[in-house]
Design an enzyme around this catalytic site. Sequence first.
Site, PDB file in Angstrom:
ATOM      1  CD  GLU A 145      -1.529  -0.227   3.592  1.00 17.94           C
ATOM      2  OE1 GLU A 145      -1.626  -1.399   3.982  1.00 17.94           O
ATOM      3  OE2 GLU A 145      -2.244   0.677   3.992  1.00 17.94           O
ATOM      4  CB  ALA A 146       4.202   2.211   1.109  1.00 11.30           C
TER       5      ALA A 146
END
Lengths: 271, 325
Positions: free
Chosen positions: A61-62
């Site tokens: 998700e980063a």
Amino acid sequence: MTAKNNELAKAGEYKPIDLLAVAAAREVVDGDIVFAGTGLPMLAIMLAQKVSAPNAVCIYEAGSIDGRPIDLPTSVGDARCAHQASMAAGLTEAFYGQLHCGYVDLAFLGGAEIDQYGNVNTTVVGDYLNPEKRFTGSGGNPDINALAKRTVFIMVQEKRRFREHVDYITSPGWRLPKWPGGEFVHKREVYGKFFRGGVEAVITNMGVFRFDEEGLMYLDTVHPGFTPQQVKDNCSFDLNISRVSGETKPPTYYELELLYKEVDPEGIFLP
Amino acid sequence: MGKAERITLKEAGALIQDGDMLSFSGFTIWRRPMALVYELVRQGKKNLHLFEVNGGTHTEVLAGAGAVKIWESCWVGHELYGKLGEGVARGQCEKSMIVEDYSHGQAVARLLAGAYGLPFFPTALSMGTDILNPQYDMLKIAGLRDGSNPKIPRQKYTVSQDPFYDMGEILLMPAANPNWALVYASQVGDEGTMRVNAQTYTDAEVIKAADKVIVLAEEVVPDSYLRSEPEKNIATGYSIDYVVELPWSAHPTGSQGFYDVDADFIRNFYSASKSKAGYDKWAEEWIFGVDSHEQYLEKLGIINLEKLRANKVLGYSTRVKRGSR
């Protein structure tokens, strides 16, 4: 690597955490676009890519998309995630460009508490307005759980963690409040045309759980060494154990070798 | 908008006023503007309003110091090196801090609206969760949604019907436009062009959304160098107001291509942060006990720092011991 030894390991030859990683890896279908969080989810997707799903890709998700780390990341923001990635992007890409737009097939998530509908709490213990304890908070858990086609939770089995109702619904299961009114309805009614699926399995140190047509949790397989009744005794709600299909398949020697020698040789998540 | 002004760390800290709304670059324990966060604590800032897509060690340094009044976010912790955000947890449980929970993707939506000059951004993420429970709107309970603070929207969110394609209900998330973006960047050009290595997180969005931007640069380089590969840059010089050139200023968080996360340092901080007394003792040593970033680095010592230094090919350190084997 020596010849693959696909024999099943015997009791005492593997740890509970090994079985968690292996059982999770077996949920990956080859070609899946997989969203994974820190810890066991990373082990599961990396193991699956080496064993049964070479065409599965991983999104963190980063913002790293389809990375091919040669050293295990310790968090999803880690520099190691982006090694040989197709894109080193950011959260807008991960949450909107990948998840919201519909690419994500499968996600591995975790939680502190879960209820019989698969609603998960990672926010507080007790009344939200007067909390006894604060956890980390939602992170991307509810977003991913909302719009991935299938999600798998990896959790610790304890009576206090498997509850009839969680203190705070951080992440959406199969029956949910529809806000602003708050009436409990099926996830399909909350998400309407955005509905794509939801929690498919919960994997703990005692068994693998799935959900029936009504969105209620049932026990699917028990891990070697446990009985369905023991699992039921470690749930606060009345767990359905009438549909148990058998025992969870233990890790193979090959899977264990990959886990300890290739996926986590430094002993970051596997002590 | 002119050229970014070069200032010192102390001057950067002095620009922030008590009560200001801040947001940050980075992701959990990566690329956080730590040196400036320490400076804010050293200067005794109070009542800060943090809006952040996710929190991390920097949040906990500010929360532990009692500098935070409002925290709007979705997550706080130190990843593998500290599983909770103890300062935020204490603030929420003791009610000395207003905690407004969003989901990660909803927080991104708020930042995107702010970045693109839109009043709101639509999203279908995290519907049906208690994040949307109207009884849990903490800024409303605190009486702060009356429109008197221009940085606090009148509603936490609203539900709308899709007017165009009949997709049904969707959430509208209000824009977040902080007073300040506090940013750590890998490289900044002498005209302010900015580059980060590897994942971009929400750094570009934070810069656009904020009224004013302070960047701590790992290194300042000729703009012509960054302009020879413009596709790698994430912000223009005219979007940045102040630049502080400060090597190692993200420590103990990591900076891809320069240094790894200092796991032991964060573990020690996390352990100290479990009580107010523990935090104060830690801060006495690492924040108040040093008067400058240079003194902080001297205290860390070159041997420790060299272990964290990134391998130039891989972008991370291959010499830190990370696990049990």
